[in-house]
Design a protein around this motif. Structure first.
Motif, PDB file in Angstrom:
ATOM      1  N   HIS A  67       0.823  -1.206   0.000  1.00  0.00           N
ATOM      2  CA  HIS A  67       0.000   0.000   0.000  1.00  0.00           C
ATOM      3  C   HIS A  67       0.862   1.262   0.000  1.00  0.00           C
ATOM      4  CE1 HIS A  67      -4.146  -1.344   0.264  1.00  0.00           C
ATOM      5  NE2 HIS A  67      -3.725  -2.340   1.010  1.00  0.00           N
ATOM      6  N   LEU A  68       1.929   1.236   0.765  1.00  0.00           N
ATOM      7  CA  LEU A  68       2.837   2.383   0.783  1.00  0.00           C
ATOM      8  C   LEU A  68       3.487   2.597  -0.578  1.00  0.00           C
ATOM      9  CD1 LEU A  68       4.546   1.841   4.256  1.00  0.00           C
ATOM     10  CD2 LEU A  68       2.766   3.497   3.676  1.00  0.00           C
ATOM     11  N   CYS A  69       3.929   1.511  -1.195  1.00  0.00           N
ATOM     12  CA  CYS A  69       4.542   1.607  -2.527  1.00  0.00           C
ATOM     13  C   CYS A  69       3.523   2.060  -3.569  1.00  0.00           C
ATOM     14  CB  CYS A  69       5.149   0.270  -2.936  1.00  0.00           C
ATOM     15  SG  CYS A  69       6.663  -0.156  -2.069  1.00  0.00           S
ATOM     16  N   ALA A  70       2.295   1.585  -3.444  1.00  0.00           N
ATOM     17  CA  ALA A  70       1.257   1.973  -4.399  1.00  0.00           C
ATOM     18  C   ALA A  70       1.002   3.472  -4.334  1.00  0.00           C
ATOM     19  CB  ALA A  70      -0.029   1.203  -4.119  1.00  0.00           C
ATOM     20  N   LYS A  71       0.979   4.027  -3.133  1.00  0.00           N
ATOM     21  CA  LYS A  71       0.794   5.472  -3.000  1.00  0.00           C
ATOM     22  C   LYS A  71       2.010   6.237  -3.516  1.00  0.00           C
ATOM     23  CE  LYS A  71      -2.459   5.628   0.819  1.00  0.00           C
ATOM     24  NZ  LYS A  71      -2.712   6.111   2.185  1.00  0.00           N
ATOM     25  N   ALA A  72       3.189   5.753  -3.162  1.00  0.00           N
ATOM     26  CA  ALA A  72       4.413   6.464  -3.540  1.00  0.00           C
ATOM     27  C   ALA A  72       4.662   6.443  -5.048  1.00  0.00           C
ATOM     28  CB  ALA A  72       5.610   5.859  -2.814  1.00  0.00           C
ATOM     29  N   PHE A  73       4.343   5.329  -5.703  1.00  0.00           N
ATOM     30  CA  PHE A  73       4.648   5.192  -7.129  1.00  0.00           C
ATOM     31  C   PHE A  73       3.416   5.275  -8.016  1.00  0.00           C
ATOM     32  CE2 PHE A  73       8.033   3.024  -4.789  1.00  0.00           C
ATOM     33  CZ  PHE A  73       9.110   3.770  -5.237  1.00  0.00           C
ATOM     34  N   LYS A  74       2.266   5.608  -7.402  1.00  0.00           N
ATOM     35  CA  LYS A  74       1.014   5.794  -8.131  1.00  0.00           C
ATOM     36  C   LYS A  74       0.688   4.606  -9.047  1.00  0.00           C
ATOM     37  CE  LYS A  74       1.284  10.833  -8.000  1.00  0.00           C
ATOM     38  NZ  LYS A  74       1.642  10.851  -6.666  1.00  0.00           N
ATOM     39  N   MET A  75       0.675   3.435  -8.409  1.00  0.00           N
ATOM     40  CA  MET A  75       0.364   2.172  -9.085  1.00  0.00           C
ATOM     41  C   MET A  75      -0.702   1.448  -8.278  1.00  0.00           C
ATOM     42  SD  MET A  75       2.226   1.292 -11.724  1.00  0.00           S
ATOM     43  CE  MET A  75       3.477   2.146 -12.626  1.00  0.00           C
TER      44      MET A  75
END
Length: 142
Positions: A67-75
């Motif tokens: 979830h953190l990566c999805a927010k950070a990388f807009k994926m």
């Protein structure tokens, strides 16, 4: 020994991310997510935590980091979470269970199959718990 596991879990996760056709820019992040999940699992099992609980908590952490990566990388979250849980999947246990079925060692096969089923369920429950927590936090922010 732990460093070898870090490297191999990173490579395995990134390789599966390639098979799942994730965007090239996210391969390193996907590998990192899987590596974190495996480290979490390994450290817990070294400290005598049951493998099912360790798998549940590791899959929970994989989804949180996803979830953190999805927010950070807009994926989408699934880009990171599906490839991130690959190191936790009990493929070896499932293989051993089927091998014992073929060899007519049904008592061992049933034990291994139940363990593989429980580990798979722990992965699913960890993913669901993390998603529910994320939804609750989003509602709270709104």
């Amino acid at each position: 020994m732990l460093m070898e596991q870090l490297v191999t879990s990173f490579i395995a996760t990134a390789a599966f991310a390639i098979l799942f056709n994730v965007p090239r820019g996210t391969l390193l992040q996907c590998g990192f997510v899987g590596m974190l999940g495996w480290v979490h699992y390994t450290l817990m099992t070294q400290y005598a935590v049951d493998t099912i609980l360790a798998t549940l908590l590791a899959s929970f952490s994989v989804t949180l980091v996803s979830h953190l990566c999805a927010k950070a990388f807009k994926m989408p979250v699934i880009v990171f979470s599906v490839s991130g849980i690959i190191p936790l999947v009990p493929g070896g246990l499932a293989y051993d269970a089927m091998r014992n079925v073929v060899l007519h060692h049904y008592d061992v096969a049933v034990q291994l199959a139940v363990q593989a089923f429980l580990l798979s369920g722990a992965i699913a429950i960890g993913l669901v718990f993390s998603e529910v927590l994320n939804q609750l936090l989003r509602k709270r922010e709104a």
